[in-house]
Design an enzyme around this catalytic site. Structure first.
Site, short mmCIF file in Angstrom:
data_model
loop_
_atom_site.label_atom_id
_atom_site.label_comp_id
_atom_site.label_asym_id
_atom_site.label_seq_id
_atom_site.Cartn_x
_atom_site.Cartn_y
_atom_site.Cartn_z
N GLN A 1 73.10 23.90 32.93
CA GLN A 1 73.10 23.43 34.32
C GLN A 1 74.25 22.44 34.51
OE1 GLN A 1 68.73 22.61 35.74
NE2 GLN A 1 68.83 22.16 33.56
N HIS B 1 75.34 26.47 37.23
CA HIS B 1 75.57 25.64 38.42
C HIS B 1 77.05 25.40 38.64
CE1 HIS B 1 71.22 23.86 38.18
NE2 HIS B 1 71.24 25.10 38.63
N CYS C 1 87.58 29.10 47.02
CA CYS C 1 87.93 29.07 48.44
C CYS C 1 86.70 29.47 49.25
CB CYS C 1 89.07 30.08 48.71
SG CYS C 1 89.48 30.21 50.46
N CYS D 1 94.18 27.24 49.97
CA CYS D 1 93.77 28.23 48.97
C CYS D 1 95.02 28.93 48.44
CB CYS D 1 92.83 29.25 49.60
SG CYS D 1 92.59 30.72 48.57
N GLY E 1 67.46 18.43 27.18
CA GLY E 1 68.04 17.42 28.06
C GLY E 1 67.97 17.75 29.53
N THR E 2 66.83 18.32 29.97
CA THR E 2 66.68 18.58 31.40
C THR E 2 65.29 18.14 31.84
OG1 THR E 2 66.75 20.24 33.17
CG2 THR E 2 66.03 21.00 31.00
N SER E 3 65.22 17.59 33.05
CA SER E 3 63.95 17.04 33.54
C SER E 3 63.04 18.13 34.09
CB SER E 3 64.22 16.01 34.64
OG SER E 3 64.86 16.64 35.74
N LEU F 1 64.42 13.50 25.90
CA LEU F 1 64.16 12.09 25.61
C LEU F 1 62.72 11.73 25.97
CD1 LEU F 1 65.70 9.64 24.56
CD2 LEU F 1 66.25 9.02 26.90
C1 BV8 Z 1 68.36 28.23 44.79
C2 BV8 Z 1 75.28 20.73 41.31
C3 BV8 Z 1 67.81 30.31 45.73
C4 BV8 Z 1 76.29 20.46 40.31
C5 BV8 Z 1 72.92 21.08 41.09
C6 BV8 Z 1 64.89 23.87 49.97
C7 BV8 Z 1 66.05 24.50 50.38
C8 BV8 Z 1 66.85 25.21 49.49
C9 BV8 Z 1 66.48 25.28 48.15
C10 BV8 Z 1 65.33 24.63 47.76
C11 BV8 Z 1 64.52 23.95 48.64
N1 BV8 Z 1 63.46 23.43 47.94
C12 BV8 Z 1 63.58 23.77 46.64
C13 BV8 Z 1 64.70 24.52 46.52
C14 BV8 Z 1 65.24 25.08 45.33
C15 BV8 Z 1 66.27 24.06 44.83
C16 BV8 Z 1 65.51 23.06 44.00
O1 BV8 Z 1 65.09 23.39 42.91
N2 BV8 Z 1 65.32 21.84 44.54
C17 BV8 Z 1 64.56 20.86 43.77
C18 BV8 Z 1 65.21 19.48 43.90
C19 BV8 Z 1 63.11 20.89 44.25
N3 BV8 Z 1 67.20 24.82 44.02
C20 BV8 Z 1 68.30 25.32 44.57
O2 BV8 Z 1 68.65 25.10 45.70
C21 BV8 Z 1 69.08 26.24 43.66
N4 BV8 Z 1 69.35 27.45 44.36
O3 BV8 Z 1 67.17 27.95 44.68
O4 BV8 Z 1 68.82 29.40 45.38
C22 BV8 Z 1 67.70 31.33 44.64
C23 BV8 Z 1 67.00 31.05 43.48
C24 BV8 Z 1 66.91 32.01 42.49
C25 BV8 Z 1 67.53 33.24 42.64
C26 BV8 Z 1 68.24 33.49 43.82
C27 BV8 Z 1 68.33 32.54 44.83
C28 BV8 Z 1 70.42 25.62 43.29
C29 BV8 Z 1 70.17 24.47 42.35
C30 BV8 Z 1 71.51 23.95 41.84
C31 BV8 Z 1 71.83 22.69 42.54
N5 BV8 Z 1 72.98 22.05 41.94
N6 BV8 Z 1 74.00 20.42 40.74
C32 BV8 Z 1 76.38 19.00 40.05
O5 BV8 Z 1 76.68 18.26 41.00
O6 BV8 Z 1 76.15 18.66 38.90
S1 BV8 Z 1 71.46 20.61 40.43
C33 BV8 Z 1 71.64 19.30 39.37
O7 BV8 Z 1 70.36 19.10 38.79
C34 BV8 Z 1 72.55 19.54 38.19
O8 BV8 Z 1 73.03 20.86 38.08
C35 BV8 Z 1 71.64 19.24 37.02
O9 BV8 Z 1 72.03 19.87 35.89
C36 BV8 Z 1 70.38 19.75 37.55
C37 BV8 Z 1 69.14 19.47 36.83
O10 BV8 Z 1 69.10 18.10 36.50
P1 BV8 Z 1 68.98 17.78 34.94
O11 BV8 Z 1 70.11 18.42 34.24
O12 BV8 Z 1 67.60 18.12 34.49
O13 BV8 Z 1 69.22 16.23 34.92
P2 BV8 Z 1 68.14 15.10 35.19
O14 BV8 Z 1 68.87 13.80 35.37
O15 BV8 Z 1 67.19 15.55 36.25
O16 BV8 Z 1 67.30 15.03 33.83
C38 BV8 Z 1 67.94 14.61 32.64
C39 BV8 Z 1 66.91 14.76 31.53
O17 BV8 Z 1 67.56 14.43 30.30
C40 BV8 Z 1 65.74 13.81 31.68
O18 BV8 Z 1 64.54 14.52 31.44
C41 BV8 Z 1 65.98 12.76 30.60
O19 BV8 Z 1 64.75 12.31 30.03
C42 BV8 Z 1 66.75 13.55 29.58
N7 BV8 Z 1 67.66 12.72 28.77
C43 BV8 Z 1 68.35 11.62 29.15
N8 BV8 Z 1 69.08 11.17 28.10
C44 BV8 Z 1 68.84 12.02 27.06
C45 BV8 Z 1 67.94 13.01 27.48
N9 BV8 Z 1 67.49 13.98 26.67
C46 BV8 Z 1 67.95 13.99 25.40
N10 BV8 Z 1 68.82 13.08 24.92
C47 BV8 Z 1 69.28 12.07 25.72
N11 BV8 Z 1 70.12 11.17 25.21
#
Ligand code: BV8
Length: 227
Positions: free
Chosen positions: A87, A105, A113, A132, A171-173, A198
């Site tokens: 991701q 992602h 573009c 573009c 490493g994903t929540s 974590l």
């Molecule tokens: C989709 C961009 C349809 C890049 C990202 C209303 C309208 C539209 C959509 C939705 C809606 N309601 C819900 C949805 C779906 C939506 C969604 O899920 N929303 C959530 C918030 C409810 N999803 C979408 O819109 C997706 N598209 O649904 O299209 C579809 C689906 C399927 C098939 C066809 C069509 C698009 C989602 C992508 C969005 N873009 N980012 C950028 O800017 O980076 S998402 C963003 O969150 C990043 O990509 C990131 O990777 C991702 C997930 O976050 P995490 O990686 O988990 O990071 P986080 O901080 O949350 O957690 C870190 C974890 O690591 C923690 O657990 C922590 O404890 C741990 N950690 C910390 N340190 C360590 C560690 N672990 C180990 N070692 C350490 N040292």
């Protein structure tokens, strides 16, 4: 018999490389509203702000180095069949030597573009006025999948899960779909599941096994057991 391993990674695997996570204390979503910087609507409203957000992240990512977790996953490719579905938009898996990486992602290293959908290697700093290189429209944007947009590689990911013998989430929540739904799909298919994080993720109860701790410690240990 080699394992067929699908590994989902999130921001946590790059945390120890100094790149911010999203939902941890002081994370990216504490500093910026998702609606403003990670949705097509936010980009249409204020493209300048969005380009600034991704220019900052692109510059940070360029300075970051892979950590022991990235290197361990790269080494695993020599002994097992591995697909890293990340991701993350940083390039740390590739920098550590992983060859089989799918950026579901998108990637900071790529631009696209909005008019003709051409894609190319992004410059370090993207400006709203950039034209573009293919159709000359001033509609360039980071090649990033924003909320509400369709992630890349969904068919390839589904096929890999169908074939997998092991699914690991590192490493994903487990808050963002469809990535957060992969573990349920793996369970449905009878694939073994393990979480390395974590702290317990939102999907914690769906994993047969969990290894809690920093990725730089848990991932090399897990890889050593598979080597
Ligand atoms: C989709 C961009 C349809 C890049 C990202 C209303 C309208 C539209 C959509 C939705 C809606 N309601 C819900 C949805 C779906 C939506 C969604 O899920 N929303 C959530 C918030 C409810 N999803 C979408 O819109 C997706 N598209 O649904 O299209 C579809 C689906 C399927 C098939 C066809 C069509 C698009 C989602 C992508 C969005 N873009 N980012 C950028 O800017 O980076 S998402 C963003 O969150 C990043 O990509 C990131 O990777 C991702 C997930 O976050 P995490 O990686 O988990 O990071 P986080 O901080 O949350 O957690 C870190 C974890 O690591 C923690 O657990 C922590 O404890 C741990 N950690 C910390 N340190 C360590 C560690 N672990 C180990 N070692 C350490 N040292």
């Amino acid at each position: 018999m080699r394992e067929q391993i699908v590994i989902l990674t999130g921001a946590g695997i790059s945390a120890e490389s100094g790149l911010g996570t999203f939902r941890d204390e002081g994370g990216l979503w504490a500093q910026h509203r998702i609606e403003d910087v990670a949705t097509p609507e936010g980009f249409a409203r204020d493209p300048e702000r969005v380009q600034r957000f991704y220019n900052m992240r692109r510059a940070e990512a360029r300075e970051a180095a892979p950590n022991a977790a990235h290197f361990a996953l790269a080494a695993l490719e020599a002994v097992q069949d591995v697909l890293v579905v990340t991701q993350n938009v940083d390039g740390l898996h590739e920098a550590a030597g992983s060859k089989n990486v799918l950026h579901m992602h998108g990637s900071l290293a790529r631009a696209m573009c909005g008019a003709c959908a051409a894609r190319w290697d992004a410059p370090l700093v993207m400006q709203v006025a950039d034209a573009c290189p293919h159709c000359a429209a001033q509609a360039t944007r980071p090649d990033i999948v924003w909320f509400g947009e369709i992630p890349y590689g969904m068919e390839e990911i589904d096929a890999a899960l169908q074939n997998a013998t092991l699914f690991a989430s590192i490493g994903t929540s487990g808050n963002v779909y469809p990535a957060a739904g992969f573990v349920a799909e793996a369970r449905r298919l009878g694939v073994r599941t393990v979480e390395l994080n974590l702290e317990p993720s939102a999907g914690y109860s769906l994993f047969e096994e969990a290894r809690i701790g920093p990725a730089s410690e848990t991932v090399p240990k897990w890889v050593a057991e598979l080597s």
